[in-house]
Design a protein around this motif. Structure first.
Motif, PDB file in Angstrom:
ATOM      1  N   LEU A  87       5.778   0.461  -1.733  1.00  0.00           N
ATOM      2  CA  LEU A  87       4.948  -0.004  -0.617  1.00  0.00           C
ATOM      3  C   LEU A  87       4.178  -1.271  -0.981  1.00  0.00           C
ATOM      4  O   LEU A  87       3.939  -2.123  -0.125  1.00  0.00           O
ATOM      5  CB  LEU A  87       4.002   1.102  -0.169  1.00  0.00           C
ATOM      6  CG  LEU A  87       4.667   2.281   0.546  1.00  0.00           C
ATOM      7  CD1 LEU A  87       3.646   3.349   0.888  1.00  0.00           C
ATOM      8  CD2 LEU A  87       5.399   1.826   1.790  1.00  0.00           C
ATOM      9  N   LYS A  91       4.194  -4.801   1.022  1.00  0.00           N
ATOM     10  CA  LYS A  91       2.968  -5.487   1.427  1.00  0.00           C
ATOM     11  C   LYS A  91       2.987  -6.945   0.993  1.00  0.00           C
ATOM     12  O   LYS A  91       2.501  -7.822   1.704  1.00  0.00           O
ATOM     13  CB  LYS A  91       1.747  -4.796   0.839  1.00  0.00           C
ATOM     14  CG  LYS A  91       0.451  -5.443   1.269  1.00  0.00           C
ATOM     15  CD  LYS A  91      -0.701  -4.968   0.440  1.00  0.00           C
ATOM     16  CE  LYS A  91      -1.907  -5.817   0.754  1.00  0.00           C
ATOM     17  NZ  LYS A  91      -2.387  -6.511  -0.405  1.00  0.00           N
ATOM     18  N   VAL A  99       4.289   1.134   9.404  1.00  0.00           N
ATOM     19  CA  VAL A  99       4.957   2.188   8.638  1.00  0.00           C
ATOM     20  C   VAL A  99       5.111   3.398   9.556  1.00  0.00           C
ATOM     21  O   VAL A  99       4.135   3.865  10.135  1.00  0.00           O
ATOM     22  CB  VAL A  99       4.152   2.565   7.377  1.00  0.00           C
ATOM     23  CG1 VAL A  99       4.828   3.691   6.628  1.00  0.00           C
ATOM     24  CG2 VAL A  99       3.962   1.355   6.487  1.00  0.00           C
ATOM     25  N   CYS A 119      -0.062   4.803   1.618  1.00  0.00           N
ATOM     26  CA  CYS A 119       0.012   3.613   2.474  1.00  0.00           C
ATOM     27  C   CYS A 119      -1.301   2.833   2.424  1.00  0.00           C
ATOM     28  O   CYS A 119      -1.307   1.607   2.310  1.00  0.00           O
ATOM     29  CB  CYS A 119       0.322   4.004   3.920  1.00  0.00           C
ATOM     30  SG  CYS A 119       2.011   4.563   4.198  1.00  0.00           S
ATOM     31  N   PHE A 127       0.089   2.622  10.206  1.00  0.00           N
ATOM     32  CA  PHE A 127       1.093   3.668  10.066  1.00  0.00           C
ATOM     33  C   PHE A 127       0.954   4.657  11.200  1.00  0.00           C
ATOM     34  O   PHE A 127      -0.126   4.850  11.753  1.00  0.00           O
ATOM     35  CB  PHE A 127       1.022   4.374   8.701  1.00  0.00           C
ATOM     36  CG  PHE A 127      -0.327   4.893   8.334  1.00  0.00           C
ATOM     37  CD1 PHE A 127      -0.752   6.143   8.747  1.00  0.00           C
ATOM     38  CD2 PHE A 127      -1.177   4.137   7.555  1.00  0.00           C
ATOM     39  CE1 PHE A 127      -1.988   6.629   8.399  1.00  0.00           C
ATOM     40  CE2 PHE A 127      -2.416   4.620   7.194  1.00  0.00           C
ATOM     41  CZ  PHE A 127      -2.826   5.863   7.620  1.00  0.00           C
TER      42      PHE A 127
END
Length: 133
Positions: A87, A91, A99, A119, A127
């Motif tokens: 992740l 980014k 997400v 996350c 997300f």
């Protein structure tokens, strides 16, 4: 006087072209009918929500959680300790990418919470939990 007729014996032949045709058809049939089992095919049954809207995201990444708690990142199975690194790489490319979390309806809430926490640690704050109508 007897005539001896000598006939030459024909060499035995093996008709290869029909055999190759049959072999090619068998290979083609096996290829078409086999099931490709990948981590993308985690058996996930999404939970039902009456207020669910359309889950149409463009340019999103998906994290799947199956009933046993296994994780899949965009269809590839990943370990819990690898998820943060993956992740963070995402980014670095796009920090605003959404997400999508696809958790099986019988997956533990603990696992979904873990994914949301990872996350946030990675700096991805957009997300959503995917559900079915």
């Amino acid at each position: 006087m007897s005539l001896l007729v000598t006939r030459r014996r024909r060499r035995p032949e093996l008709p290869l072209v029909p055999l190759i045709d049959v072999l090619v058809m068998l290979v083609l049939f096996a290829y078409v009918t086999m099931q490709a089992r990948t981590a993308a095919s985690l058996n996930i049954t999404l939970p039902k929500a009456e207020t669910a809207g359309k889950n149409a995201f463009k340019g999103s990444i998906t994290i799947g959680i199956d009933a046993q708690g296994r994780l899949a990142f965009n269809g590839r199975e990943v370990a819990d300790n690898q998820l943060l690194d993956v992740l963070r790489q995402v980014k670095n490319i796009d920090r605003e990418i959404p997400v999508l979390i696809r958790a099986d309806e019988t997956a533990q809430l603990k696992k979904a919470t873990f994914v949301m926490d990872v996350c946030r640690k990675a700096g991805l704050h957009k997300f959503s939990l995917l559900v079915r109508e």
